[in-house]
Design a protein around this motif. Structure first.
Motif, short mmCIF file in Angstrom:
data_model
loop_
_atom_site.label_atom_id
_atom_site.label_comp_id
_atom_site.label_asym_id
_atom_site.label_seq_id
_atom_site.Cartn_x
_atom_site.Cartn_y
_atom_site.Cartn_z
N GLU A 1 0.83 -1.20 0.00
CA GLU A 1 0.00 0.00 0.00
C GLU A 1 0.87 1.25 0.00
O GLU A 1 0.56 2.24 -0.69
CB GLU A 1 -0.93 -0.02 1.21
CG GLU A 1 -2.02 -1.09 1.10
CD GLU A 1 -2.83 -1.24 2.37
OE1 GLU A 1 -2.42 -0.65 3.41
OE2 GLU A 1 -3.86 -1.94 2.35
N TYR A 2 1.96 1.21 0.76
CA TYR A 2 2.89 2.35 0.75
C TYR A 2 3.45 2.57 -0.65
O TYR A 2 3.47 3.69 -1.17
CB TYR A 2 4.03 2.12 1.75
CG TYR A 2 5.03 3.25 1.74
CD1 TYR A 2 4.94 4.30 2.65
CD2 TYR A 2 6.06 3.28 0.80
CE1 TYR A 2 5.84 5.35 2.62
CE2 TYR A 2 6.97 4.33 0.77
CZ TYR A 2 6.85 5.36 1.68
OH TYR A 2 7.74 6.40 1.63
N ALA A 3 3.94 1.48 -1.28
CA ALA A 3 4.54 1.59 -2.61
C ALA A 3 3.54 2.11 -3.62
O ALA A 3 3.86 2.96 -4.46
CB ALA A 3 5.08 0.23 -3.04
N ALA A 4 2.29 1.63 -3.54
CA ALA A 4 1.27 2.08 -4.47
C ALA A 4 0.94 3.56 -4.29
O ALA A 4 0.69 4.27 -5.27
CB ALA A 4 0.01 1.23 -4.30
N ASN A 5 0.96 4.02 -3.05
CA ASN A 5 0.59 5.41 -2.75
C ASN A 5 1.73 6.39 -2.97
O ASN A 5 1.49 7.60 -3.04
CB ASN A 5 0.10 5.52 -1.31
CG ASN A 5 -1.23 4.82 -1.10
OD1 ASN A 5 -2.03 4.70 -2.02
ND2 ASN A 5 -1.45 4.34 0.13
N HIS A 6 2.96 5.89 -3.03
CA HIS A 6 4.10 6.79 -3.13
C HIS A 6 4.88 6.65 -4.43
O HIS A 6 5.96 7.20 -4.57
CB HIS A 6 5.06 6.56 -1.95
CG HIS A 6 4.50 7.02 -0.64
ND1 HIS A 6 3.55 6.31 0.05
CD2 HIS A 6 4.77 8.13 0.11
CE1 HIS A 6 3.25 6.95 1.18
NE2 HIS A 6 3.97 8.05 1.24
N ARG A 7 4.32 5.97 -5.39
CA ARG A 7 5.07 5.77 -6.63
C ARG A 7 5.38 7.08 -7.32
O ARG A 7 6.45 7.26 -7.88
CB ARG A 7 4.29 4.88 -7.60
CG ARG A 7 5.17 4.52 -8.78
CD ARG A 7 4.44 3.77 -9.86
NE ARG A 7 5.36 3.57 -10.98
CZ ARG A 7 5.01 3.26 -12.19
NH1 ARG A 7 3.74 3.10 -12.47
NH2 ARG A 7 5.91 3.10 -13.14
N SER A 8 4.47 8.03 -7.27
CA SER A 8 4.68 9.30 -7.98
C SER A 8 5.55 10.27 -7.21
O SER A 8 5.92 11.31 -7.73
CB SER A 8 3.33 9.95 -8.28
OG SER A 8 2.64 10.23 -7.06
N SER A 9 5.88 9.93 -5.95
CA SER A 9 6.69 10.83 -5.14
C SER A 9 8.11 10.85 -5.68
O SER A 9 8.74 9.81 -5.86
CB SER A 9 6.71 10.35 -3.68
OG SER A 9 7.60 11.14 -2.92
N PRO A 10 8.68 12.03 -5.94
CA PRO A 10 10.03 12.10 -6.52
C PRO A 10 11.10 11.62 -5.57
O PRO A 10 12.12 11.10 -6.00
CB PRO A 10 10.20 13.59 -6.86
CG PRO A 10 9.26 14.29 -5.93
CD PRO A 10 8.09 13.36 -5.76
N ARG A 11 10.91 11.79 -4.28
CA ARG A 11 11.91 11.34 -3.32
C ARG A 11 11.19 10.74 -2.13
O ARG A 11 10.88 11.43 -1.16
CB ARG A 11 12.82 12.48 -2.87
CG ARG A 11 13.75 13.00 -3.94
CD ARG A 11 14.72 14.03 -3.39
NE ARG A 11 15.60 13.47 -2.39
CZ ARG A 11 16.72 12.82 -2.68
NH1 ARG A 11 17.08 12.64 -3.94
NH2 ARG A 11 17.50 12.35 -1.72
N PRO A 12 10.90 9.42 -2.17
CA PRO A 12 10.22 8.78 -1.04
C PRO A 12 11.01 8.94 0.24
O PRO A 12 12.22 9.20 0.22
CB PRO A 12 10.16 7.31 -1.46
CG PRO A 12 10.27 7.36 -2.96
CD PRO A 12 11.15 8.52 -3.26
#
Length: 369
Positions: free
Chosen positions: A350-361
């Motif tokens: 769920e984290y990966a799916a929600n943060h894929r568009s984040s430029p710098r996780p």
């Protein structure tokens, strides 16, 4: 959530560590999410749950960098790989890559059964950290099996991506033993015979354990067996099994005094949890990963102290002490289960799916215990 799990590292005839980890995680995750497996050989299926699968190219194929082009057709919400080497070029999905340990940075020699060019490349890869960083930073999140390894990854700045724990766990096949049965004076070692496993010190310790018999359970090459046989102290009792079935392993665990290991490096230590789940006490190296896994349920010894190792074993010769640590072992092992691991994976997915568009996780965050 539709999760695709890369099962291409599953063995064909019997599980190894990565193979067992993958199969256990797939089965448990399939109960809480929609799971599709990736395989590359139909012969892998008997060791995997009966679930939908897609047959794609091998992880050792020259096509591996582009395997995502084959996986895209599944339209997954997240893809999880139990390794960090899965190809990602052209992917249209979030991906979680896994690093189990940093063992080979301290012990960069590859297994001898690998071809010489691969062993050479393996050695070079583990001389510096930047190639590992390149692999891990392709992911949307990174998984590892222990807080000890996660802390080491953060220490060496191996990724700027979020790190989540997806624990290993014992197979459901291991049944609890009777606490009232007097154990045989046998000791079990389950693991490979690579140099960092430090089987030599176990053998040296048998000089001080004349009433005990050490059983080395895993498959072993004739050359390595010859090397170790020369290290057996005069009069010591050591048995080479050269591989055992799961049923044989369980039976031996149900009878022995302890499972033992003096490995110098580990990413987790699944045999410890397998033994503890049956109420079999453990004698292990005094190092952070084994302390994390076994806590107060194990006896600990220095990897360089054969006599100290023997002294820890002799404490378990007392029946009351053995029963006490058998109970502690069962309690500790209950903190590990594939159901818990599946939930950890679901949260990381769920984290990966929600943060894929984040430029710098979020950089290298390690979840609390």
């Amino acid at each position: 959530m539709k999760i695709v799990i890369d099962a291409r590292y599953t063995r064909i005839t019997h599980h190894d560590g990565i193979s067992r980890f993958t199969a256990g995680l797939i089965e448990a995750t399939s109960k809480v999410a929609e799971v599709t497996m990736l395989i590359n050989d139909d012969r892998q299926l008997p060791l995997l749950p009966d679930l939908p699968y897609l047959k794609v190219s091998s992880p050792t194929s020259v096509l591996e960098p582009f395997v995502a082009l084959q996986v895209n057709k599944l339209r997954p919400d997240v893809v999880f790989s139990p390794m960090q080497t899965m190809g990602t070029l052209g992917r249209k999905y979030p991906v979680i890559l896994t690093l189990h340990d940093l063992i080979y940075y301290s012990h960069p020699r590859a297994p001898k059964f690998l071809p010489a060019p691969i062993r050479f490349g393996w050695f070079l890869f583990h001389q510096v950290y930047w190639p590992q960083r390149m692999l891990l930073n392709r992911a949307d999140a990174v998984a590892t099996v222990s807080h000890t390894t996660a802390a080491l990854m953060k220490k060496h700045r191996l990724t700027r991506k979020h790190i989540g724990i997806v624990s290993n766990a014992p197979s459901g096949a291991f049944a609890r033993r009777s606490e009232t049965r007097a154990p045989k004076k046998t000791l079990l070692y389950m693991g490979s015979f690579m140099e960092y496993k430090n089987v030599e010190t176990l053998l040296a310790g048998m000089e001080f354990l004349p009433d005990f018999e050490l059983h080395l359970l895993s498959g072993i090459s004739p050359e390595r067996r010859g090397e170790l046989a020369e290290r057996i102290p005069k009069g010591a009792k050591v048995v080479f099994h050269n591989g055992v079935s799961d049923e044989e392993y369980e039976e031996l665990l149900s009878e022995c005094t302890a499972l033992v290991t003096l490995s110098r490096e580990e990413g987790y230590g699944l045999p410890l949890v397998e033994a503890m789940s049956m109420g079999t006490p453990v004698v292990a190296t005094d190092m952070p990963i084994f302390r994390e896994v076994a806590d107060q349920a194990a006896h600990y010894a220095s990897a360089d102290d054969p006599k100290g190792f023997a002294q820890q074993v002799l404490q378990l010769a007392d029946q009351e002490t053995w029963i006490h640590f058998s109970r502690l072992s069962i309690q500790r092992a209950q903190t590990y289960s594939w159901e818990r691991s599946a939930q950890q994976l679901l949260e990381l997915a769920e984290y990966a799916a929600n943060h894929r568009s984040s430029p710098r996780p979020e950089a290298g965050k390690v979840p609390p215990k």
